[in-house]
Design a protein around this motif. Structure first.
Motif, PDB file in Angstrom:
ATOM      1  N   SER A  63     -42.391  31.350 -30.516  1.00  0.00           N
ATOM      2  CA  SER A  63     -41.395  31.565 -29.464  1.00  0.00           C
ATOM      3  C   SER A  63     -41.858  32.571 -28.410  1.00  0.00           C
ATOM      4  CB  SER A  63     -40.073  32.025 -30.073  1.00  0.00           C
ATOM      5  OG  SER A  63     -40.255  33.266 -30.732  1.00  0.00           O
ATOM      6  N   THR A  64     -42.949  33.296 -28.673  1.00  0.00           N
ATOM      7  CA  THR A  64     -43.423  34.300 -27.713  1.00  0.00           C
ATOM      8  C   THR A  64     -44.377  33.724 -26.662  1.00  0.00           C
ATOM      9  OG1 THR A  64     -45.226  34.945 -29.205  1.00  0.00           O
ATOM     10  CG2 THR A  64     -43.158  36.205 -29.351  1.00  0.00           C
ATOM     11  N   VAL A  65     -44.869  32.511 -26.874  1.00  0.00           N
ATOM     12  CA  VAL A  65     -45.824  31.911 -25.932  1.00  0.00           C
ATOM     13  C   VAL A  65     -45.100  31.503 -24.651  1.00  0.00           C
ATOM     14  CG1 VAL A  65     -47.453  30.030 -25.516  1.00  0.00           C
ATOM     15  CG2 VAL A  65     -47.361  31.119 -27.766  1.00  0.00           C
ATOM     16  N   LYS A  66     -45.623  31.963 -23.514  1.00  0.00           N
ATOM     17  CA  LYS A  66     -45.036  31.670 -22.198  1.00  0.00           C
ATOM     18  C   LYS A  66     -45.967  30.869 -21.297  1.00  0.00           C
ATOM     19  CE  LYS A  66     -41.579  34.437 -23.181  1.00  0.00           C
ATOM     20  NZ  LYS A  66     -40.792  33.866 -24.233  1.00  0.00           N
ATOM     21  N   PHE A  67     -47.293  31.010 -21.502  1.00  0.00           N
ATOM     22  CA  PHE A  67     -48.266  30.425 -20.583  1.00  0.00           C
ATOM     23  C   PHE A  67     -49.365  29.679 -21.336  1.00  0.00           C
ATOM     24  CE2 PHE A  67     -46.856  34.574 -19.009  1.00  0.00           C
ATOM     25  CZ  PHE A  67     -46.297  34.236 -17.783  1.00  0.00           C
ATOM     26  N   ILE A  68     -49.721  28.505 -20.812  1.00  0.00           N
ATOM     27  CA  ILE A  68     -50.938  27.801 -21.209  1.00  0.00           C
ATOM     28  C   ILE A  68     -51.803  27.779 -19.964  1.00  0.00           C
ATOM     29  CG2 ILE A  68     -51.946  25.593 -21.892  1.00  0.00           C
ATOM     30  CD1 ILE A  68     -49.480  25.104 -23.608  1.00  0.00           C
ATOM     31  N   ARG A  69     -52.957  28.400 -20.029  1.00  0.00           N
ATOM     32  CA  ARG A  69     -53.812  28.566 -18.854  1.00  0.00           C
ATOM     33  C   ARG A  69     -54.645  27.310 -18.577  1.00  0.00           C
ATOM     34  NH1 ARG A  69     -51.068  32.449 -16.423  1.00  0.00           N
ATOM     35  NH2 ARG A  69     -50.858  34.278 -17.724  1.00  0.00           N
ATOM     36  N   ALA A  70     -55.359  27.339 -17.469  1.00  0.00           N
ATOM     37  CA  ALA A  70     -56.146  26.198 -16.992  1.00  0.00           C
ATOM     38  C   ALA A  70     -57.113  25.687 -18.059  1.00  0.00           C
ATOM     39  CB  ALA A  70     -56.912  26.589 -15.733  1.00  0.00           C
ATOM     40  N   GLN A  71     -57.167  24.393 -18.177  1.00  0.00           N
ATOM     41  CA  GLN A  71     -58.134  23.690 -19.028  1.00  0.00           C
ATOM     42  C   GLN A  71     -58.066  24.096 -20.497  1.00  0.00           C
ATOM     43  OE1 GLN A  71     -61.486  24.979 -16.784  1.00  0.00           O
ATOM     44  NE2 GLN A  71     -61.254  23.383 -15.238  1.00  0.00           N
ATOM     45  N   CYS A  72     -56.957  24.646 -20.908  1.00  0.00           N
ATOM     46  CA  CYS A  72     -56.822  25.170 -22.273  1.00  0.00           C
ATOM     47  C   CYS A  72     -57.129  24.114 -23.336  1.00  0.00           C
ATOM     48  CB  CYS A  72     -55.413  25.738 -22.450  1.00  0.00           C
ATOM     49  SG  CYS A  72     -55.161  26.525 -24.041  1.00  0.00           S
ATOM     50  N   PHE A  73     -56.578  22.926 -23.187  1.00  0.00           N
ATOM     51  CA  PHE A  73     -56.772  21.857 -24.178  1.00  0.00           C
ATOM     52  C   PHE A  73     -57.591  20.699 -23.627  1.00  0.00           C
ATOM     53  CE2 PHE A  73     -52.921  24.029 -25.603  1.00  0.00           C
ATOM     54  CZ  PHE A  73     -53.221  24.230 -26.945  1.00  0.00           C
ATOM     55  N   TRP A  74     -58.314  20.929 -22.558  1.00  0.00           N
ATOM     56  CA  TRP A  74     -59.087  19.876 -21.918  1.00  0.00           C
ATOM     57  C   TRP A  74     -59.990  19.194 -22.957  1.00  0.00           C
ATOM     58  CZ3 TRP A  74     -61.857  20.553 -16.583  1.00  0.00           C
ATOM     59  CH2 TRP A  74     -62.461  19.360 -16.210  1.00  0.00           C
ATOM     60  N   ASN A  75     -59.918  17.895 -22.986  1.00  0.00           N
ATOM     61  CA  ASN A  75     -60.795  17.067 -23.819  1.00  0.00           C
ATOM     62  C   ASN A  75     -60.542  17.238 -25.318  1.00  0.00           C
ATOM     63  OD1 ASN A  75     -62.526  14.985 -23.244  1.00  0.00           O
ATOM     64  ND2 ASN A  75     -64.372  16.195 -23.542  1.00  0.00           N
ATOM     65  N   CYS A  76     -59.329  17.576 -25.688  1.00  0.00           N
ATOM     66  CA  CYS A  76     -58.943  17.574 -27.106  1.00  0.00           C
ATOM     67  C   CYS A  76     -58.451  16.167 -27.411  1.00  0.00           C
ATOM     68  CB  CYS A  76     -57.866  18.619 -27.373  1.00  0.00           C
ATOM     69  SG  CYS A  76     -58.480  20.314 -27.275  1.00  0.00           S
ATOM     70  N   LEU A  77     -59.370  15.313 -27.777  1.00  0.00           N
ATOM     71  CA  LEU A  77     -59.112  13.881 -27.854  1.00  0.00           C
ATOM     72  C   LEU A  77     -58.073  13.483 -28.884  1.00  0.00           C
ATOM     73  CD1 LEU A  77     -62.793  12.594 -27.514  1.00  0.00           C
ATOM     74  CD2 LEU A  77     -61.090  12.966 -25.705  1.00  0.00           C
ATOM     75  N   SER A  78     -57.885  14.279 -29.922  1.00  0.00           N
ATOM     76  CA  SER A  78     -56.937  13.930 -30.992  1.00  0.00           C
ATOM     77  C   SER A  78     -55.570  14.577 -30.826  1.00  0.00           C
ATOM     78  CB  SER A  78     -57.521  14.336 -32.348  1.00  0.00           C
ATOM     79  OG  SER A  78     -58.731  13.651 -32.581  1.00  0.00           O
ATOM     80  N   LEU A  79     -55.411  15.473 -29.855  1.00  0.00           N
ATOM     81  CA  LEU A  79     -54.141  16.179 -29.681  1.00  0.00           C
ATOM     82  C   LEU A  79     -53.034  15.184 -29.331  1.00  0.00           C
ATOM     83  CD1 LEU A  79     -52.557  18.853 -29.540  1.00  0.00           C
ATOM     84  CD2 LEU A  79     -53.165  18.956 -27.111  1.00  0.00           C
ATOM     85  N   SER A  80     -52.042  15.101 -30.202  1.00  0.00           N
ATOM     86  CA  SER A  80     -50.946  14.149 -29.974  1.00  0.00           C
ATOM     87  C   SER A  80     -49.576  14.816 -29.957  1.00  0.00           C
ATOM     88  CB  SER A  80     -50.959  13.056 -31.043  1.00  0.00           C
ATOM     89  OG  SER A  80     -50.753  13.606 -32.322  1.00  0.00           O
TER      90      SER A  80
END
Length: 157
Positions: A63-80
């Motif tokens: 619950s404390t996460v506010k930001f996901i920065r640039a290219q954070c998960f770029w090319n995570c092919l299995s992330l669903s």
């Protein structure tokens, strides 16, 4: 797993994360889990922190996460699957670019910014948005990205 962060030091190494404790940021993830739990106290997921990780399928944000920065998960092919907690505000530029397994997300009404090409080359077809259409239209996002978004947005507010 509960993580105690030591304020004042630049960063600490944990088995899976490199943390910048001055910014409450995960700078790098080097774990091998398919499900990643982001611990309480983390506010930012740093630029390219999970970049090109083929194993990650699900991310559970505290619950404390506010930001996901640039290219954070770029090319995570299995992330669903990823959850965005109430209070979350920012998805950075190209944050989920080339995550072809990402098909649906639920966004809180607290989101303020979706960066350029954030969902480029995903299979995103459904966005459940906890706010109204008027609130959705106030989210900072380029018109080009709005028109490029192939997902159906369902308003829950």
């Amino acid at each position: 797993m509960e993580i105690k962060m030591i304020k004042g030091s630049y960063g600490i190494m944990l088995p899976e994360f490199f943390l910048n404790t001055k910014e409450d940021t995960i700078k790098n993830y080097n774990g091998e889990d398919s499900v990643v739990f982001i611990p309480d106290g983390i506010v930012n997921l740093g630029q390219m922190a999970f970049y090109i990780n083929p194993r990650i399928q699900k991310v559970v944000l505290s619950s404390t996460v506010k930001f996901i920065r640039a290219q954070c998960f770029w090319n995570c092919l299995s992330l669903s699957e990823i959850n965005f907690p109430e209070g979350f505000t920012t998805i950075g530029k190209e944050a989920f670019r080339n995550c072809p397994s990402l098909r649906a997300i639920r966004l809180p009404k607290t989101i303020k910014t979706i960066g350029d090409l954030a969902f480029e080359k995903t299979a995103l077809s459904q966005i459940l948005y906890e706010g109204t259409e008027a609130q959705w239209n106030k989210i900072k996002m380029t018109e080009e990205d709005r028109s490029r978004l192939n997902a159906i947005v369902q308003f829950l507010g």
